[in-house]
Structures are given as C-alpha cells and as structure tokens.
Design a protein around this motif. Structure first.
Motif, mmCIF file in Angstrom:
data_model
loop_
_atom_site.group_PDB
_atom_site.id
_atom_site.type_symbol
_atom_site.label_atom_id
_atom_site.label_comp_id
_atom_site.label_asym_id
_atom_site.label_seq_id
_atom_site.Cartn_x
_atom_site.Cartn_y
_atom_site.Cartn_z
ATOM 1 N N UNK A 145 0.832 -1.161 0.021
ATOM 2 C CA UNK A 145 0.101 0.011 -0.076
ATOM 3 C C UNK A 145 0.900 1.332 0.121
ATOM 4 N N UNK A 146 2.172 1.058 0.166
ATOM 5 C CA UNK A 146 3.113 2.253 0.095
ATOM 6 C C UNK A 146 3.983 2.339 -0.988
ATOM 7 N N UNK A 147 4.827 3.257 -1.010
ATOM 8 C CA UNK A 147 5.859 3.323 -2.252
ATOM 9 C C UNK A 147 6.639 2.266 -2.265
ATOM 10 N N UNK A 148 6.963 1.796 -3.336
ATOM 11 C CA UNK A 148 7.622 0.578 -3.672
ATOM 12 C C UNK A 148 9.083 0.875 -4.370
ATOM 13 N N UNK A 149 9.669 2.040 -3.844
ATOM 14 C CA UNK A 149 10.909 2.563 -4.352
ATOM 15 C C UNK A 149 12.048 1.610 -4.007
ATOM 16 N N UNK A 150 11.863 1.156 -2.832
ATOM 17 C CA UNK A 150 13.078 0.425 -2.208
ATOM 18 C C UNK A 150 12.713 -1.191 -2.952
ATOM 19 N N UNK A 151 11.822 -1.753 -3.144
ATOM 20 C CA UNK A 151 11.742 -2.850 -4.041
ATOM 21 C C UNK A 151 12.505 -2.619 -5.345
ATOM 22 N N UNK A 152 12.386 -1.508 -5.925
ATOM 23 C CA UNK A 152 12.894 -1.512 -7.285
ATOM 24 C C UNK A 152 14.459 -1.276 -7.050
ATOM 25 N N UNK A 153 14.774 -0.510 -5.975
ATOM 26 C CA UNK A 153 16.338 -0.303 -5.908
ATOM 27 C C UNK A 153 16.927 -1.747 -5.458
ATOM 28 N N UNK A 154 16.109 -2.653 -4.678
ATOM 29 C CA UNK A 154 16.674 -4.044 -4.551
ATOM 30 C C UNK A 154 16.837 -4.640 -5.800
ATOM 31 N N UNK A 155 16.015 -4.728 -6.684
ATOM 32 C CA UNK A 155 16.234 -5.531 -7.848
ATOM 33 C C UNK A 155 17.596 -5.073 -8.499
ATOM 34 N N UNK A 156 17.454 -3.660 -8.644
ATOM 35 C CA UNK A 156 18.582 -3.200 -9.626
ATOM 36 C C UNK A 156 19.955 -3.597 -8.884
ATOM 37 N N UNK A 157 20.208 -3.234 -7.520
ATOM 38 C CA UNK A 157 21.389 -3.625 -6.892
ATOM 39 C C UNK A 157 21.604 -5.420 -6.941
ATOM 40 N N UNK A 158 20.461 -6.072 -6.643
ATOM 41 C CA UNK A 158 20.808 -7.481 -6.727
ATOM 42 C C UNK A 158 21.249 -8.084 -7.901
ATOM 43 N N UNK A 159 20.380 -7.555 -9.039
ATOM 44 C CA UNK A 159 20.827 -7.932 -10.239
ATOM 45 C C UNK A 159 22.153 -7.597 -10.910
ATOM 46 N N UNK A 160 22.868 -6.359 -10.362
ATOM 47 C CA UNK A 160 24.047 -6.060 -10.572
ATOM 48 C C UNK A 160 24.894 -7.198 -9.927
ATOM 49 N N UNK A 161 24.728 -7.490 -8.681
ATOM 50 C CA UNK A 161 25.352 -8.495 -8.115
ATOM 51 C C UNK A 161 25.555 -9.835 -9.071
ATOM 52 N N UNK A 162 24.266 -10.359 -9.484
ATOM 53 C CA UNK A 162 24.070 -11.510 -10.215
ATOM 54 C C UNK A 162 24.795 -11.345 -11.385
ATOM 55 N N UNK A 163 24.635 -10.105 -12.170
ATOM 56 C CA UNK A 163 25.619 -10.155 -13.431
ATOM 57 C C UNK A 163 27.050 -9.861 -13.287
#
Length: 281
Positions: free
Chosen positions: A134-152
């Motif tokens: 119900x709240x802003x999901x900016x942290x979720x998007x940032x999590x994806x970006x940071x963890x995708x960078x780790x994986x790649x």
C-alpha cells in the motif's frame, strides 16, 4: 602518527574550542583519547573494531573503522575498514548510511575480493526498507537493481542465490502494488484503468505470485465491459497454466453464468503473454 603530528592535532582541536596552548604551559600532558580522536595504528583500530563486533558493541566498532578511513584513506586498511563499516551500518539498521558507504567502496574498489559482498550488503540494505504494497515501492525497485548488478557482475559469488531470492521477493512486491491499484479501479468500475494495471502484472511480472489473480481480474474486468472474447482468453490462459487454481474456478463460474466457457483467441495480447508463462519468462 608521530609526536609532531600528534601535537599538531591536539593544538588544532584546542584552537577549535577556544583554548590557548603556549610553549611555557607547565600543565601535565593532555590525554588525547578523551578528545574523541582515535590515534592507534590502523591495524590495531581494525582489530579493536572486530573485537567490538564480537562483543556486540556495534557503535564502538563503527567508530574504529571510520577512524581508519579518516587517518589513512585509500590504504589497504581503509579498504578493509570500509567493508566492515558498511556491515556495521547495515547491522545497526542505518540502511541509507550502509548504502552510501557501500557505494563509496564499490566506486573505489570495484574489482576487489570483497566487492561482491559489499554489493550484497547494498542490496540487502534496500531490501530491509521494502514496505507494504500500500506504500511506495521504491526500495523494491532499488533492491532489484542492486541485486541484479550482483548477479550479473559477480555470477560466481556465494551471495547470488540469496540475491535472486530477494529479487523474486521485490518483484512480488512491485506486482502486488500494481494489483492493489488495479483492484482499487476495479471496485470503482473504472475498468480500463484496472485492466492497464493487471496487464502490467501479466506482461512484466509473469513469474510472481500475483499472476493468477491478475488473469482472473482480467476476466472479471473484460466481462464487466462486455468484451467477452478477451475475458474468455484470460480464463483459458489461466486454466491452461494453473488448472487447479481457485482463481480459475472463480473465472470459469463467472463465464458459465453468461453461457460461455474459456476459449483462447490466439490474436489477443493475453494469448501472447500466456506463451511467455509457459516459457517461465
């Protein structure tokens, strides 16, 4: 730190507090440790920091590691201290500070042996800030970006598995946010707005835990608008991929009330999205 440098530091500190030091001062030497200045060698400070972590004194540990970076920036001890400083800030819930310190490390030492761990801490710091849908999901998007960078960037890292799990969770959150907004529009009979949100889930987040409901809500919205072929297609894709889903049961019953059954129109965007579901993409 040599005697001359130590004396200079003391004089600067005293000058900042309005005190005056003269060459003829006969008072006993000032205890520099009481001024809040860490003066031990970096190796000693580092070991003291580790000891404080082991003792559970994270605040004091952070001071030791930060002192190393202040004394000898860009040294090997400073590099190690940045790693530990990021860790301490993460463990003490100072997530924004952990991200900032971690990114400083990654900018300075992108190819170091600890870079994958620091990248993981950055991603984990974002993940800890993910809130209810119900709240802003900016942290979720940032999590994806940071963890995708780790994986790649570090595909052989021991943290890849957990990073992928956090990516899945964050994607579930983003899909959940779209569903929450879509249901809001659906309840208010703003069907086009609702469909646009459910479509985002189906096309962009097909492997999340929101996909079954998204397809069912498309059935509901299209049927309410009188666009029965699209409702039938959504139900057919839902039934083909999740035949035992309660959402499919509800969708099937809704169509039956109108005298129709699930039937896939291969020209529909829903059908094309359904093929991606089969591929797991």
């Amino acid at each position: 730190m040599n005697i001359t440098a130590r004396a200079l530091l003391v004089s600067l500190l005293l000058a900042g507090t309005g005190a005056v030091v003269t060459g003829c001062n006969t008072k006993k030497d000032i205890d520099i440790t009481k001024l809040g200045v860490e003066t031990d060698p970096p190796e000693m400070l580092y070991n003291q920091g580790l000891a404080n972590i082991k003792a559970g004194n994270m605040t004091e540990a952070g001071k030791k590691f930060d002192a190393i970076n202040q004394q000898q920036p860009f040294s090997e001890w400073a590099r190690k201290a940045l790693v530990m400083s990021t860790f301490v800030k993460y463990r003490t819930g100072r997530y924004d500070d952990a991200v900032q310190t971690g990114n400083t490390y990654l900018k300075q030492y992108p190819g170091s042996e600890d870079a994958d761990y620091v990248q993981y801490l950055v991603g984990s710091s974002y993940a800890k800030q993910i809130v209810d849908v119900t709240q802003d999901q900016r942290a979720a998007q940032q999590t994806i970006e940071a963890m995708t960078k780790l994986v790649n960037t570090y595909p052989k890292s021991q943290y890849v598995s957990d990073a992928q799990e956090k990516i899945r969770f964050a994607r579930d959150q983003l899909a959940g946010k779209e569903m929450q907004i879509g249901r809001y529009y659906l309840e208010r009979k703003d069907y086009l707005a609702a469909i646009s949100r459910f479509r985002i889930v189906v096309e962009q987040y097909p492997t999340t835990n929101q996909i079954e409901e998204a397809l069912a809500r498309l059935v509901e919205a299209y049927y309410a608008m009188g666009i029965v072929p699209e409702a039938q297609t959504a139900a057919a894709v839902l039934g083909h991929n999740y035949p035992d889903s309660r959402w499919y049961k509800d969708s099937y019953q809704l169509l039956q009330k109108g005298g129709v059954e699930p039937s896939e129109n291969s020209g529909s965007w829903i059908s094309r999205a359904g093929k991606k579901l089969l591929l797991g993409t």
